[in-house]
Write a protein that holds these residues in place. Sequence first.
Motif, PDB file in Angstrom:
ATOM      1  N   ARG A   1       5.794  11.356   3.704  1.00 29.73           N
ATOM      2  CA  ARG A   1       6.294  10.104   2.552  1.00 29.73           C
ATOM      3  C   ARG A   1       5.541   9.848   0.888  1.00 29.73           C
ATOM      4  NH1 ARG A   1       8.843   5.460   6.912  1.00 29.73           N
ATOM      5  NH2 ARG A   1      10.195   6.600   7.344  1.00 29.73           N
ATOM      6  N   GLY A   2       3.435  10.568   1.166  1.00 31.25           N
ATOM      7  CA  GLY A   2       3.811  10.485   0.582  1.00 31.25           C
ATOM      8  C   GLY A   2       2.403   8.867  -0.045  1.00 31.25           C
ATOM      9  N   ASP A   3       1.691   8.369   1.108  1.00 34.64           N
ATOM     10  CA  ASP A   3       1.508   7.351   1.433  1.00 34.64           C
ATOM     11  C   ASP A   3       0.579   7.411   2.130  1.00 34.64           C
ATOM     12  OD1 ASP A   3       2.422   4.367   1.885  1.00 34.64           O
ATOM     13  OD2 ASP A   3       4.135   4.536   1.746  1.00 34.64           O
ATOM     14  N   GLN A   4       0.042   6.471   2.421  1.00 34.46           N
ATOM     15  CA  GLN A   4      -1.408   6.473   3.614  1.00 34.46           C
ATOM     16  C   GLN A   4      -1.670   7.374   4.746  1.00 34.46           C
ATOM     17  OE1 GLN A   4      -4.004   4.279   2.057  1.00 34.46           O
ATOM     18  NE2 GLN A   4      -2.661   4.039   0.686  1.00 34.46           N
ATOM     19  N   TYR A   5      -2.176   7.379   5.511  1.00 35.37           N
ATOM     20  CA  TYR A   5      -2.331   8.325   6.311  1.00 35.37           C
ATOM     21  C   TYR A   5      -4.246   8.260   6.528  1.00 35.37           C
ATOM     22  CZ  TYR A   5      -3.598  12.849   3.546  1.00 35.37           C
ATOM     23  OH  TYR A   5      -4.087  13.084   2.294  1.00 35.37           O
ATOM     24  N   ALA A   6      -4.266   9.075   7.507  1.00 28.98           N
ATOM     25  CA  ALA A   6      -6.010   8.992   7.528  1.00 28.98           C
ATOM     26  C   ALA A   6      -6.387  10.059   8.681  1.00 28.98           C
ATOM     27  CB  ALA A   6      -6.709   7.611   8.557  1.00 28.98           C
ATOM     28  N   VAL A   7      -7.769  10.493   9.030  1.00 29.44           N
ATOM     29  CA  VAL A   7      -8.046  11.383   9.253  1.00 29.44           C
ATOM     30  C   VAL A   7      -8.908  10.855  10.394  1.00 29.44           C
ATOM     31  CG1 VAL A   7      -9.512  13.427   9.647  1.00 29.44           C
ATOM     32  CG2 VAL A   7      -7.705  13.814   7.654  1.00 29.44           C
ATOM     33  N   ALA A   8      -8.769  10.940  11.581  1.00 25.95           N
ATOM     34  CA  ALA A   8      -9.194  10.101  12.867  1.00 25.95           C
ATOM     35  C   ALA A   8     -10.792  11.328  13.746  1.00 25.95           C
ATOM     36  CB  ALA A   8      -8.795   9.100  13.461  1.00 25.95           C
ATOM     37  N   LEU A   9     -11.919  10.928  13.288  1.00 27.41           N
ATOM     38  CA  LEU A   9     -12.453  11.799  14.287  1.00 27.41           C
ATOM     39  C   LEU A   9     -13.421  10.453  15.191  1.00 27.41           C
ATOM     40  CD1 LEU A   9     -13.397  14.599  14.821  1.00 27.41           C
ATOM     41  CD2 LEU A   9     -14.836  14.676  13.192  1.00 27.41           C
ATOM     42  N   SER A  10     -13.595  11.155  16.097  1.00 31.13           N
ATOM     43  CA  SER A  10     -14.615  10.019  17.451  1.00 31.13           C
ATOM     44  C   SER A  10     -15.305  10.968  18.023  1.00 31.13           C
ATOM     45  CB  SER A  10     -14.106   8.440  17.156  1.00 31.13           C
ATOM     46  OG  SER A  10     -12.649   8.881  18.763  1.00 31.13           O
ATOM     47  N   LEU A  11     -16.593  10.349  18.606  1.00 29.58           N
ATOM     48  CA  LEU A  11     -17.459  10.253  19.382  1.00 29.58           C
ATOM     49  C   LEU A  11     -17.721   9.680  21.038  1.00 29.58           C
ATOM     50  CD1 LEU A  11     -19.414  12.620  20.735  1.00 29.58           C
ATOM     51  CD2 LEU A  11     -21.108  11.841  19.310  1.00 29.58           C
ATOM     52  N   ILE A  12     -16.905   9.887  21.530  1.00 31.21           N
ATOM     53  CA  ILE A  12     -16.445   9.008  22.815  1.00 31.21           C
ATOM     54  C   ILE A  12     -18.000   9.731  24.078  1.00 31.21           C
ATOM     55  CG2 ILE A  12     -14.991   7.808  25.007  1.00 31.21           C
ATOM     56  CD1 ILE A  12     -12.889   8.139  23.383  1.00 31.21           C
ATOM     57  N   ASP A  13     -18.915   8.755  24.313  1.00 35.27           N
ATOM     58  CA  ASP A  13     -19.993   9.554  25.548  1.00 35.27           C
ATOM     59  C   ASP A  13     -19.801   7.965  26.096  1.00 35.27           C
ATOM     60  OD1 ASP A  13     -22.182   9.905  26.871  1.00 35.27           O
ATOM     61  OD2 ASP A  13     -23.058   9.430  24.803  1.00 35.27           O
TER      62      ASP A  13
ATOM     63  N   LYS B   1       1.404  18.795  -2.932  1.00 31.77           N
ATOM     64  CA  LYS B   1       2.786  20.402  -2.383  1.00 31.77           C
ATOM     65  C   LYS B   1       4.012  19.613  -1.446  1.00 31.77           C
ATOM     66  CE  LYS B   1       0.270  24.329  -1.850  1.00 31.77           C
ATOM     67  NZ  LYS B   1      -0.531  24.852  -1.033  1.00 31.77           N
ATOM     68  N   LEU B   2       3.882  19.137  -0.794  1.00 31.02           N
ATOM     69  CA  LEU B   2       4.625  17.812  -0.052  1.00 31.02           C
ATOM     70  C   LEU B   2       5.435  17.280  -0.919  1.00 31.02           C
ATOM     71  CD1 LEU B   2       3.512  17.242   3.750  1.00 31.02           C
ATOM     72  CD2 LEU B   2       5.155  18.969   2.965  1.00 31.02           C
ATOM     73  N   ILE B   3       5.057  16.701  -1.333  1.00 31.85           N
ATOM     74  CA  ILE B   3       5.724  15.615  -2.419  1.00 31.85           C
ATOM     75  C   ILE B   3       6.417  16.363  -3.577  1.00 31.85           C
ATOM     76  CG2 ILE B   3       5.415  14.031  -3.678  1.00 31.85           C
ATOM     77  CD1 ILE B   3       2.949  12.814  -2.525  1.00 31.85           C
TER      78      ILE B   3
ATOM     79  N   TRP C   1       1.346  -1.128  -0.239  1.00 30.69           N
ATOM     80  CA  TRP C   1      -0.273   0.075   0.099  1.00 30.69           C
ATOM     81  C   TRP C   1       0.642   1.344   0.273  1.00 30.69           C
ATOM     82  CZ3 TRP C   1      -5.166  -0.809   1.408  1.00 30.69           C
ATOM     83  CH2 TRP C   1      -6.160  -1.370   1.260  1.00 30.69           C
ATOM     84  N   SER C   2       2.178   0.646   0.176  1.00 27.41           N
ATOM     85  CA  SER C   2       3.335   2.082   0.257  1.00 27.41           C
ATOM     86  C   SER C   2       3.383   2.896  -1.447  1.00 27.41           C
ATOM     87  CB  SER C   2       4.396   1.564   0.779  1.00 27.41           C
ATOM     88  OG  SER C   2       5.737   2.422   0.058  1.00 27.41           O
ATOM     89  N   LEU C   3       2.051   4.040  -1.204  1.00 22.27           N
ATOM     90  CA  LEU C   3       2.241   4.422  -2.800  1.00 22.27           C
ATOM     91  C   LEU C   3       4.153   5.203  -3.164  1.00 22.27           C
ATOM     92  CD1 LEU C   3      -0.833   6.991  -1.903  1.00 22.27           C
ATOM     93  CD2 LEU C   3      -0.364   4.672  -3.481  1.00 22.27           C
ATOM     94  N   ALA C   4       5.481   5.152  -2.091  1.00 27.25           N
ATOM     95  CA  ALA C   4       6.109   5.054  -2.507  1.00 27.25           C
ATOM     96  C   ALA C   4       6.699   4.396  -2.960  1.00 27.25           C
ATOM     97  CB  ALA C   4       6.824   6.736  -1.142  1.00 27.25           C
ATOM     98  N   SER C   5       6.433   3.373  -2.775  1.00 32.38           N
ATOM     99  CA  SER C   5       6.756   1.804  -2.661  1.00 32.38           C
ATOM    100  C   SER C   5       7.711   1.655  -4.470  1.00 32.38           C
ATOM    101  CB  SER C   5       6.714   0.105  -1.554  1.00 32.38           C
ATOM    102  OG  SER C   5       7.016  -0.584  -2.924  1.00 32.38           O
ATOM    103  N   ARG C   6       8.571   1.218  -4.226  1.00 32.92           N
ATOM    104  CA  ARG C   6       9.405   0.476  -6.258  1.00 32.92           C
ATOM    105  C   ARG C   6       8.702  -0.853  -6.203  1.00 32.92           C
ATOM    106  NH1 ARG C   6      11.084   4.561  -8.976  1.00 32.92           N
ATOM    107  NH2 ARG C   6      10.274   6.281  -7.561  1.00 32.92           N
ATOM    108  N   ALA C   7       8.300  -1.554  -5.232  1.00 36.90           N
ATOM    109  CA  ALA C   7       7.995  -2.471  -4.999  1.00 36.90           C
ATOM    110  C   ALA C   7       6.410  -3.286  -5.654  1.00 36.90           C
ATOM    111  CB  ALA C   7       7.936  -3.343  -3.920  1.00 36.90           C
ATOM    112  N   PRO C   8       6.665  -3.824  -6.938  1.00 30.17           N
ATOM    113  CA  PRO C   8       6.092  -4.004  -7.562  1.00 30.17           C
ATOM    114  C   PRO C   8       4.571  -5.083  -6.697  1.00 30.17           C
ATOM    115  CG  PRO C   8       7.317  -5.998  -8.329  1.00 30.17           C
ATOM    116  CD  PRO C   8       7.853  -4.825  -7.125  1.00 30.17           C
ATOM    117  N   ARG C   9       3.263  -4.031  -7.187  1.00 32.03           N
ATOM    118  CA  ARG C   9       1.628  -5.227  -5.533  1.00 32.03           C
ATOM    119  C   ARG C   9       1.486  -5.655  -6.626  1.00 32.03           C
ATOM    120  NH1 ARG C   9       1.534   0.841  -5.269  1.00 32.03           N
ATOM    121  NH2 ARG C   9       4.637   0.548  -5.176  1.00 32.03           N
ATOM    122  N   PHE C  10       1.360  -6.261  -7.856  1.00 31.96           N
ATOM    123  CA  PHE C  10       0.647  -7.099  -8.607  1.00 31.96           C
ATOM    124  C   PHE C  10       0.422  -8.488  -7.261  1.00 31.96           C
ATOM    125  CE2 PHE C  10       1.430  -4.997 -12.229  1.00 31.96           C
ATOM    126  CZ  PHE C  10       0.097  -4.390 -12.947  1.00 31.96           C
ATOM    127  N   GLN C  11       1.372  -8.700  -7.340  1.00 31.53           N
ATOM    128  CA  GLN C  11       1.427 -10.225  -5.806  1.00 31.53           C
ATOM    129  C   GLN C  11       0.124 -10.291  -4.661  1.00 31.53           C
ATOM    130  OE1 GLN C  11       5.283 -10.636  -4.189  1.00 31.53           O
ATOM    131  NE2 GLN C  11       4.252 -12.949  -3.822  1.00 31.53           N
TER     132      GLN C  11
END
Length: 456
Positions: free
Chosen positions: A222-234, A98-100, A6-16
């Motif tokens: 690194r131009g790769d995976q990341y997330a915006v995470a929001l939750s509500l805790i009650d 922009k970062l990339i 899932w590394s978008l920056a990775s050079r390894a083939p991902r077909f496998q």
Amino acid sequence: MPLNCWSLASRAPRFQFLGQTTDTLRHRRYPHTQFNPCYRFMPKTTHHHQSYCSLHSSVSTSKLGQDQATGESYTKELEVAVRAVQMACSLCQKVQQKLISKSQDQVQAKEDNSPVTVADWSVQAIVSWILCETLGRSNVSIIAEEDVQSLSKTRAAGLLETVVQTVNSCLAEAPLFGFQPPEAPLDALQVLEAISRCSSTMPPSSKFWALDPVDGTLGFVRGDQYAVALSLIDHGEVVLGVLGCPNYPMRKEWLSYHHRYHRIVSRLTPPAEDSWDKGCVIYARKGSGEAWMQPLVQEGKKLVWPNSARRVRVSAVDNPEMATFCEPVEKANSSHSFTAGLAHSVGLRKQPLRVYSMVKYATIARGDAEVFMKFARTGYKEKIWDHAAGVVIVQEAGGVVTDAGGRPLDFSGGLYLQGLDRGIIASAGAELHERIIKAVDASWNSSSLGEGEKAS
Ligand SMILES: Nc1ncnc2c1ncn2[C@@H]1O[C@H](COP(=O)(O)OS(=O)(=O)O)[C@@H](OP(=O)(O)O)[C@H]1O
Ligand SMILES: [Mg+2]
Ligand SMILES: [Mg+2]
Ligand SMILES: [Mg+2]
């Protein structure tokens, strides 16, 4: 070699990897649907697309049990949260581009040497501002990762200016996401105030939002995976979870079309830029038994609510030989050697899938992997915002999440998960989960992990 596919920056083939997991797709139990559960539960006034800034109705103050019984609560909060995360993802995509393409001078090191960027502060500012304006400041408590210490220093004036600009250009697009923009652009003090009101100590309220503005900042820079995470805790329970995954396409196969990868595998012809969904937002409400995924709103387009959300469900694969497990990319964050031993003893034969951020929880909820394991070094205290949204989403998608002792994660103690036993395990099914927990018990004492550093 582990498949860091899932590394978008990775050079390894991902077909496998893509080949391996097409079998999990066949097990999808829920086909694409235009139907969104939120629509069903939504009060009449909110069926129509309208600005929430005009809805200053009181937020539900009922206790969790009542909310679960009626199934009617948190509807407004969920919609606001999904819209806010959509907006945050749009901001992140622009900053990451922009970062990339340019310099890395917008990446700062925090005291613990971890990275923080313009996007982390800006997302925290806009989510804080939107939640307060929309739900009413007195109803909103937020606990979030970033503080303003380094941003407020005189030598950080340029950085602060960039954050203020980023926040204002994002808020100018608020109407596209169903929110009213501020009457005038926010000034630096207002931006700092929005960030710092998300205290990272326990908020005074029994109901609060937990926000990780950019989870997997390392992946982000690194131009790769990341997330915006929001939750509500009650009352200590995670009742809503929203995960924005800007680099996790609606169709996993489309990972191959991401910019960097495409250059390497030129025989793939990507679809036209605007005809595929590069990212998604996944969300769930506790007790609903449903988790949903919608495409990210494309640049300049308006978010239509409810839009083309489709239900997600964990994989039906319970044979360890067919299962894929995922874990953090950084071995400093989780012991790769310990999980390799576990995988071997459980019979997980596939290479681990190493993915930055809470996208790991998303892979389980979507059925793209079957197990997620994290064993941090001794003494590391897991923060609630690194898990809350992912846990409720995986559970509502049909999965199981516990610590290594089989107990549910405890979000009732403020900033940190309480009493976590050894590590975190999320699985698509109870049988697989049980096997892993047994394997942890069997190997914990015989490994050196019980005594010292776990991450190695
Ligand atoms: N030492 C150590 N051990 C365990 N966990 C740590 C540690 N240091 C940091 N963190 C937290 O890990 C968050 C990133 O977790 P990931 O699973 O994405 O790790 S990885 O980047 O894939 O290696 C990361 O979240 P973000 O800061 O939001 O990126 C941290 O909160
Ligand atoms: Mg995090
Ligand atoms: Mg973060
Ligand atoms: Mg961080």
